[in-house]
Design a protein around this motif. Sequence first.
Motif, mmCIF file in Angstrom:
data_model
loop_
_atom_site.group_PDB
_atom_site.id
_atom_site.type_symbol
_atom_site.label_atom_id
_atom_site.label_comp_id
_atom_site.label_asym_id
_atom_site.label_seq_id
_atom_site.Cartn_x
_atom_site.Cartn_y
_atom_site.Cartn_z
ATOM 1 N N TRP A 92 0.823 -1.203 0.000
ATOM 2 C CA TRP A 92 0.000 0.000 0.000
ATOM 3 C C TRP A 92 0.862 1.261 0.000
ATOM 4 N N LEU A 93 1.977 1.244 0.750
ATOM 5 C CA LEU A 93 2.851 2.415 0.797
ATOM 6 C C LEU A 93 3.466 2.702 -0.567
ATOM 7 N N LYS A 94 3.792 1.658 -1.323
ATOM 8 C CA LYS A 94 4.352 1.848 -2.656
ATOM 9 C C LYS A 94 3.354 2.507 -3.594
ATOM 10 N N ILE A 95 2.075 2.265 -3.350
ATOM 11 C CA ILE A 95 1.029 2.867 -4.194
ATOM 12 C C ILE A 95 0.640 4.247 -3.661
ATOM 13 N N MET A 96 0.392 4.329 -2.341
ATOM 14 C CA MET A 96 -0.140 5.559 -1.750
ATOM 15 C C MET A 96 0.871 6.705 -1.756
ATOM 16 N N LYS A 139 12.981 -0.523 -10.019
ATOM 17 C CA LYS A 139 12.540 -1.540 -9.056
ATOM 18 C C LYS A 139 13.362 -1.510 -7.761
ATOM 19 N N ARG A 140 13.640 -0.284 -7.311
ATOM 20 C CA ARG A 140 14.406 -0.106 -6.069
ATOM 21 C C ARG A 140 13.640 0.747 -5.059
ATOM 22 N N LEU A 141 12.311 0.814 -5.251
ATOM 23 C CA LEU A 141 11.474 1.573 -4.327
ATOM 24 C C LEU A 141 11.161 0.692 -3.119
ATOM 25 N N THR A 142 12.067 0.682 -2.169
ATOM 26 C CA THR A 142 11.950 -0.164 -0.985
ATOM 27 C C THR A 142 11.286 0.602 0.150
ATOM 28 N N LEU A 143 11.039 -0.091 1.244
ATOM 29 C CA LEU A 143 10.444 0.546 2.422
ATOM 30 C C LEU A 143 11.357 1.645 2.955
ATOM 31 N N LYS A 144 12.674 1.393 2.941
ATOM 32 C CA LYS A 144 13.616 2.390 3.454
ATOM 33 C C LYS A 144 13.622 3.639 2.584
ATOM 34 N N SER A 145 13.617 3.460 1.243
ATOM 35 C CA SER A 145 13.627 4.626 0.351
ATOM 36 C C SER A 145 12.323 5.415 0.466
ATOM 37 N N ILE A 146 11.185 4.719 0.614
ATOM 38 C CA ILE A 146 9.904 5.406 0.811
ATOM 39 C C ILE A 146 9.927 6.197 2.115
ATOM 40 N N ARG A 147 10.507 5.590 3.160
ATOM 41 C CA ARG A 147 10.593 6.277 4.454
ATOM 42 C C ARG A 147 11.423 7.548 4.342
ATOM 43 N N ILE A 148 12.579 7.457 3.675
ATOM 44 C CA ILE A 148 13.449 8.626 3.526
ATOM 45 C C ILE A 148 12.744 9.726 2.735
ATOM 46 N N LEU A 149 12.101 9.358 1.633
ATOM 47 C CA LEU A 149 11.415 10.352 0.804
ATOM 48 C C LEU A 149 10.243 10.985 1.545
ATOM 49 N N ASN A 150 9.509 10.205 2.324
ATOM 50 C CA ASN A 150 8.379 10.762 3.082
ATOM 51 C C ASN A 150 8.853 11.717 4.176
ATOM 52 N N ILE A 151 9.927 11.339 4.864
ATOM 53 C CA ILE A 151 10.472 12.236 5.888
ATOM 54 C C ILE A 151 10.917 13.550 5.254
ATOM 55 N N PHE A 152 11.601 13.442 4.118
ATOM 56 C CA PHE A 152 12.046 14.649 3.414
ATOM 57 C C PHE A 152 10.851 15.463 2.923
ATOM 58 N N ALA A 182 8.378 18.226 -6.398
ATOM 59 C CA ALA A 182 8.639 17.671 -7.729
ATOM 60 C C ALA A 182 9.859 16.760 -7.707
ATOM 61 N N ALA A 183 10.896 17.164 -6.958
ATOM 62 C CA ALA A 183 12.105 16.342 -6.868
ATOM 63 C C ALA A 183 11.800 14.990 -6.234
ATOM 64 N N VAL A 184 10.994 15.009 -5.149
ATOM 65 C CA VAL A 184 10.616 13.757 -4.486
ATOM 66 C C VAL A 184 9.823 12.862 -5.437
ATOM 67 N N PHE A 185 8.859 13.461 -6.158
ATOM 68 C CA PHE A 185 7.998 12.682 -7.058
ATOM 69 C C PHE A 185 8.806 12.061 -8.206
ATOM 70 N N VAL A 186 9.676 12.861 -8.815
ATOM 71 C CA VAL A 186 10.479 12.359 -9.942
ATOM 72 C C VAL A 186 11.443 11.279 -9.466
ATOM 73 N N PHE A 187 12.065 11.507 -8.331
ATOM 74 C CA PHE A 187 13.019 10.522 -7.817
ATOM 75 C C PHE A 187 12.319 9.207 -7.488
ATOM 76 N N SER A 188 11.097 9.295 -6.968
ATOM 77 C CA SER A 188 10.352 8.071 -6.658
ATOM 78 C C SER A 188 10.001 7.301 -7.934
ATOM 79 N N ILE A 223 11.770 7.299 -10.688
ATOM 80 C CA ILE A 223 13.019 6.680 -11.145
ATOM 81 C C ILE A 223 13.289 5.398 -10.366
ATOM 82 N N LEU A 224 13.103 5.461 -9.046
ATOM 83 C CA LEU A 224 13.307 4.270 -8.223
ATOM 84 C C LEU A 224 12.304 3.176 -8.576
ATOM 85 N N ALA A 225 11.069 3.571 -8.873
ATOM 86 C CA ALA A 225 10.051 2.581 -9.231
ATOM 87 C C ALA A 225 10.406 1.885 -10.542
ATOM 88 N N VAL A 226 10.890 2.662 -11.524
ATOM 89 C CA VAL A 226 11.288 2.072 -12.810
ATOM 90 C C VAL A 226 12.465 1.121 -12.617
#
Length: 654
Positions: free
Chosen positions: A293-297, A365-378, A352-358, A360-363
């Motif tokens: 759900w976090l990867k989608i939401m 296939k490196r959008l992990t829980l840790k990367s989502i956590r870092i991007l959300n905190i930022f 925009a930077a957070v959205f674009v970077f996410s 790139i990570l999704a393409v």
Amino acid sequence: MQNQNQKSRENFIIVFFRILKTYTKEILWEKNEKQGFSFIRKLWDTGFLGKTALFLLLALLICSVRLIHLPGSQYSNCTSMLGIVGMVAAFSYLTDYGTHQSSLLFFIIAAYLCWFLLPAGINLAGTLFSSFPVLWLTALGWLNFTRNQKKQQDQFGFLLLCLGAGQLLFRSFGLDHWIPDLYSLYARIILGILFWLILTEKRLIKFSTKSNFILEKGLLIFLLSVLIYGSFLFYSFFKDRASTTENILLTMQQALGFADIFWFWIGWSVLAGIIKLSEFGVRQSELIFSLKWLKIMSPVLWGISLTFCWISTHQIPMTSLSFLKRIGFLEWTYSWTDPFYFSVYYFTWLNAAVFVFSLILAVMKRLTLKSIRILNIFWIGSFFCIFSFYQSMFQMNELDVTGNQSMNAWTSFLLIGGILWQLAKNGNSHWMSDSKPILFLLSSVLIFMISMIAVTLGANQPDFVSQHTFYSFMGTLFLGFPLAIYAMLQQTLEVKPVSGKFLRFYFLAGCISAMVCLMINPFSGLHLILTPVLWGAAIWIIQKKAFIPDRGWQSIISGAALSLGFSTFWLSPEYIPIPFFSIINRLQLRYLTIPLNRPLLLPQQFYLTIGAAVIGAFFVWFWTRLPSKITKILNVIISSLTLWLFFALILPAA
């Protein structure tokens, strides 16, 4: 199916209240309000002196709020008396703290005590009465020296104390009537040396050693300090009330310069707290939603947020604009405050930077829980950091500097009490010590702070409110964002933190390096090549204190703190009075009384801060990785030339 929905709702409610309980316990209580109550408990447990400090703080707070709103005819005597009580109590606690330190640190404490105490009773200057505080501090310094005399720095500290005593007692002993002004300086030095020779005589040293038990009698030292300092100030007050009242106000206004450090502290701590709160919220959301759900939401939320920020603060097609007007969206945006609008505007690019970077990570296939956590905190933290910055800036612009603050009793209580409570919490969390001297030092700061606030506000002077607002904003501007990044590194990359006392040392060392350069020439020039030399000296000193940063993040963070101190003081220089060294004070006033080419709130400030931080970070990083003497010399030379060229390009000499 209905039972399953009901069960899921119940589970959600349970998780929600569990998060609320955790937030209340960990964020609001353990990391915040508990620190203030912990300080009160520790102070209470120290005995009579601790209980007295708490009583004084409460009494001074109540009296300050009451006296601030007295008519002008009644203000003069009452607030002066309040200021005297606060000064006497604060300096007495500080004296007790000084007796537990080295002779060199005791000299520094005694010098600043005399710097603030004696001018308040300046109408007693040249009389024997003005010698009592100096003689008392000299006697305590003598006892402290004989206890620690084996160390070379203690011998040097006591020599400085005797020279200072000779400087201050020269007129009190009436020697100015016998010795011409032409030879006055030499006579003062000779008098100080005589003090040192007499007090270091073997028989007197032996007598002093036997009397060292007095230093363990904290209550006795406190009471005698109250008697001596109080007698001096009250005698001056009753001898000439008008003069003493004016002198106390001037003393408190000068002390506001030191209080600016605390306002800086409050300013940067706000942004660091925002990052920690964002990290807490993100981690708690992981308890509610699965990784799927976090990867989608998360990307969906970032995209919606980006769309909202863009259409509300940037140009869009007329058709879309007409639709937004019909649904009332435009009218709603017009009701926004200026801080909120500018926060949304500049947050657009970070979003925009957070959205674009996410993406790139999704393409990849490196959008992990840790990367989502870092991007959300930022994502969350950056918006509230920007909002806090603009709120502080607009609050500063709207500040009334006429002196008419128009505060009622309740507003005054919240202002003074809130500042004291914040300082108590921050002081306890940073020192985390049960040591009596440390607790008395913090008590001294709080008591002096409340008397300083009462005297300046009671005189209807704008200094306190204006400096509190301005330097809180400057703390956010210069230190808030770098320390928010540091807090984010700790939360996301699990960077091993550098001890707070070492970070403060590095930052102050950077400030001193900037002060030296400013005293040589307040503009850019070749003298800036001295800066890395002073940085190297600071690293050498702190490494002798058994702290050596590791070769990774610790060295980078330490170097950034060192260079941030330099860039902060260079861009916003302050006056730091140095007792007995008038030439240094004159050199400081020279660069404070001329217009300086400083790009505050301009892009050049950002370039200078980032550039200096990078140079300092690499300087310390190479210093720890390449420890040979030749590489250190090369490191200093390369860093010196780089810093000079960088400042010459961004901030040319006048």
